[in-house]
Design a protein around this motif. Structure first.
Motif, PDB file in Angstrom:
ATOM      1  N   UNK A  25       0.753  -1.200   0.259  1.00 37.79           N
ATOM      2  CA  UNK A  25       0.109  -0.011  -0.048  1.00 37.79           C
ATOM      3  C   UNK A  25       0.945   1.359   0.135  1.00 37.79           C
ATOM      4  N   UNK A  26       1.818   1.345   0.882  1.00 38.47           N
ATOM      5  CA  UNK A  26       2.790   2.426   0.913  1.00 38.47           C
ATOM      6  C   UNK A  26       3.254   2.618  -0.689  1.00 38.47           C
ATOM      7  N   UNK A  27       3.920   1.424  -1.144  1.00 37.07           N
ATOM      8  CA  UNK A  27       4.416   1.791  -2.442  1.00 37.07           C
ATOM      9  C   UNK A  27       3.616   2.352  -3.580  1.00 37.07           C
ATOM     10  N   UNK A  28       2.486   1.697  -3.559  1.00 40.73           N
ATOM     11  CA  UNK A  28       1.571   1.994  -4.386  1.00 40.73           C
ATOM     12  C   UNK A  28       0.952   3.868  -4.114  1.00 40.73           C
ATOM     13  N   UNK A  29       0.937   4.100  -2.989  1.00 37.54           N
ATOM     14  CA  UNK A  29       0.524   5.362  -2.694  1.00 37.54           C
ATOM     15  C   UNK A  29       1.759   6.597  -3.294  1.00 37.54           C
ATOM     16  N   UNK A  30       3.113   5.958  -2.871  1.00 40.45           N
ATOM     17  CA  UNK A  30       4.313   6.834  -3.252  1.00 40.45           C
ATOM     18  C   UNK A  30       4.369   7.007  -4.569  1.00 40.45           C
ATOM     19  N   UNK A  31       4.076   5.890  -5.530  1.00 43.65           N
ATOM     20  CA  UNK A  31       4.160   5.792  -6.823  1.00 43.65           C
ATOM     21  C   UNK A  31       2.986   6.584  -7.563  1.00 43.65           C
ATOM     22  N   UNK A  32       1.787   6.485  -7.127  1.00 45.87           N
ATOM     23  CA  UNK A  32       0.602   6.888  -7.890  1.00 45.87           C
ATOM     24  C   UNK A  32       0.202   8.226  -7.552  1.00 45.87           C
ATOM     25  N   UNK A  33       0.379   8.336  -6.055  1.00 42.83           N
ATOM     26  CA  UNK A  33       0.112   9.759  -5.644  1.00 42.83           C
ATOM     27  C   UNK A  33       1.266  10.657  -5.357  1.00 42.83           C
ATOM     28  N   UNK A  34       2.335  10.355  -5.072  1.00 46.11           N
ATOM     29  CA  UNK A  34       3.452  11.243  -5.269  1.00 46.11           C
ATOM     30  C   UNK A  34       4.253  11.295  -6.312  1.00 46.11           C
TER      31      UNK A  34
END
Length: 205
Positions: A135-144
């Motif tokens: 979940x962390x990885x997805x947020x960093x790539x997709x949202x940041x």
């Protein structure tokens, strides 16, 4: 005053939890925000960073954070060097803000590296915002907008999920929709205010 340490891995949603706690009435001391202030243009902190890392970490007179990040998050020794400059300045400013808060306040210290720096004993209670690494990885790539390589390097530079959970008094699971997170944070706030109102034992008792 109840001093709360709030932490969580990058991308776990700690900032959202801190925002919700402020909505409930917490006094927030944000270490990331303070870390930006102490290396703002014209500060001794920025001068110390440039002395250590060179003029290449500057952009238009200010700190080029992506450039500095690409250096320190790939090299633990350089990260430690940066932390040795910034952390004492952040600590000094945080103490001043805490001393200015009301005596009955719930003061939440948002500290990304609380686990890594062994800071848990400084607080009456530690709240850890937890999320699955995927979940962390997805947020960093997709949202940041980070590359997967940069995101993984940032995550690897921090404590493990297990290490954070070990020092937690309260864990907020953030692998959930925002409405559920709001409900969970409301429950945490109820507990924090209960503890803030509870009589404190003295050393003589």
């Amino acid at each position: 005053m109840l001093k709360v340490g709030l932490t969580g891995g990058i991308g776990a949603g700690k900032s959202e939890v801190s925002r919700l706690l402020v909505e409930h009435g917490a006094v927030l001391i944000d270490a990331d925000l303070i870390a930006r202030e102490v290396v703002a243009p014209g500060t001794p902190g920025l001068a110390a960073v440039v002395a250590a890392f060179g003029e290449g970490v500057l952009a238009e007179g200010g700190l080029d954070r992506p450039k500095l990040g690409s250096i320190v998050f790939a090299d633990p020794e350089r990260l430690a060097e940066l932390n040795a400059i910034v952390h004492p300045l952040v600590g000094e400013r945080s103490r001043a803000l805490e001393e200015a808060a009301d005596s009955d306040a719930v003061v939440v210290h948002d500290v990304p590296l609380l686990t890594e720096n062994g800071l848990a004993p400084l607080y009456d209670l530690v709240v850890v915002v937890d999320a699955d690494p995927a979940t962390q990885l997805d947020r960093l790539v997709r949202l940041r907008g980070m590359t997967e390589q940069d995101a993984r390097a940032r995550m690897a530079a921090q404590a493990t999920r297990e290490q954070r959970r070990e020092i937690a008094d309260v864990i907020v699971d953030n692998d959930v929709p925002l409405d559920e997170l709001r409900r969970r944070v409301a429950e945490v706030w109820t507990e924090l205010t209960r503890r803030a109102r509870a009589p404190r034992r003295t050393a003589q008792e």
